[in-house]
Design an enzyme around this catalytic site. Structure first.
Site, mmCIF file in Angstrom:
data_model
loop_
_atom_site.group_PDB
_atom_site.id
_atom_site.type_symbol
_atom_site.label_atom_id
_atom_site.label_comp_id
_atom_site.label_asym_id
_atom_site.label_seq_id
_atom_site.Cartn_x
_atom_site.Cartn_y
_atom_site.Cartn_z
ATOM 1 C CE1 TYR A 138 -4.328 -1.311 0.799
ATOM 2 C CE2 TYR A 138 -2.851 -3.018 1.819
ATOM 3 C CZ TYR A 138 -4.235 -2.685 1.363
ATOM 4 O OH TYR A 138 -5.294 -3.494 1.322
ATOM 5 C CE1 TYR B 290 -2.364 -6.661 3.954
ATOM 6 C CE2 TYR B 290 -3.153 -6.572 1.604
ATOM 7 C CZ TYR B 290 -3.415 -6.060 3.056
ATOM 8 O OH TYR B 290 -4.438 -5.743 3.602
ATOM 9 N NE ARG C 137 -6.912 -9.823 4.543
ATOM 10 C CZ ARG C 137 -8.043 -9.262 4.402
ATOM 11 N NH1 ARG C 137 -8.180 -7.755 4.254
ATOM 12 N NH2 ARG C 137 -9.137 -9.857 4.027
ATOM 13 C CG HIS D 136 -8.089 -7.376 0.164
ATOM 14 N ND1 HIS D 136 -7.115 -8.081 0.557
ATOM 15 C CD2 HIS D 136 -8.121 -6.134 0.777
ATOM 16 C CE1 HIS D 136 -6.394 -7.130 1.435
ATOM 17 N NE2 HIS D 136 -7.020 -6.155 1.552
ATOM 18 C CG HIS E 129 -9.340 -2.034 1.714
ATOM 19 N ND1 HIS E 129 -9.760 -2.673 2.924
ATOM 20 C CD2 HIS E 129 -8.174 -2.521 1.493
ATOM 21 C CE1 HIS E 129 -8.880 -3.262 3.455
ATOM 22 N NE2 HIS E 129 -7.802 -3.234 2.623
HETATM 23 FE FE LIG Z 1 -6.190 -4.565 2.744
#
Ligand SMILES: [Fe+2]
Length: 223
Positions: A108, A147, A155, A158, A160
């Site tokens: 991110y 990640y 995870r 995906h 958000h």
């Molecule tokens: Fe996330």
């Protein structure tokens, strides 16, 4: 600037993505206690720790190309499209759809992301778009990478979302991808019922040259 314009209603119908009252493709219908049929609201999910905190100029519907950059983002280009409706299947027009995600390496653009994976300077990572007057929306991005959330929990890919629309409750949720081996073990997704999981996993639509298209219909609760 890329795909700012939404895909036309006619094309949406052709792709099977259009919605009419209670006719949203792929949506789960539930029968309320007073016998009225309605759509199951899209399940909520936690916002997570990487909501963007550094403002950026470009938040348009093409996350693969930042305004002024020559290079496109790394990764598999994808298109996500669908409708925003209320539980009666009525389109929510001009809903505000905010989305943020990791880049193709699972990183991110957030100062507190501990993942050592590299940032992609050409990936937009964050967008704020609107549904059109028929509740239809569309955006182009790259498929996010998986990640590590903890030492033992990876995870799955995906995206958000935070969605707000007329007379509807604000929905914070996460979109997942079909046929991902990590989905089953995900500590968030596996806590949902199978019906809820099905509503949160985008549907594969098709491959178009180098692009993969998914549909994801969003159903909002009354406000
Ligand atoms: Fe996330």
């Amino acid at each position: 600037m890329g795909v700012k314009r939404m895909i036309s209603r006619r094309k949406a119908i052709k792709l099977g993505l259009a919605s009419t009252a209670l006719g949203v493709v792929g949506a789960t219908k539930i029968t309320h206690s007073w016998g009225r049929e309605m759509l199951m609201p899209t399940p909520a999910e936690v916002e997570g720790p990487f909501y963007p905190i550094t403002d950026q100029h470009d938040k348009d519907a093409d996350l693969t190309l930042i305004a002024g950059h020559k290079k496109h983002a790394n990764g598999q280009p994808i298109i996500i499209e669908g409708t925003v409706t209320d539980i009666n299947g009525m389109p929510v027009n001009h809903a505000v759809i905010e989305l943020w995600q990791a880049n193709a390496s699972g990183k991110y653009n957030h100062p507190r992301d501990p993942n050592p994976a590299p940032l992609d300077p050409d990936f937009q990572g964050w967008a704020v778009i609107n549904s059109d007057r028929n509740g239809f929306y569309s955006f182009k991005t790259v498929k996010p990478g998986a990640y590590p959330a903890t030492k033992t929990w990876i995870r799955p890919p995906h995206i958000h979302f935070k969605i707000s629309g007329n007379n509807c409750r604000i929905l914070t949720t996460q979109l997942y991808f079909p046929d991902e081996p990590l989905n089953e073990a995900d500590l968030l997704l596996r806590n949902k019922s199978l019906k809820e999981q099905s509503a949160m996993i985008a549907k594969f639509v098709g491959k178009y040259e180098d692009m993969i298209k998914f549909s994801y219909n969003i159903v909002l609760m009354p406000g």
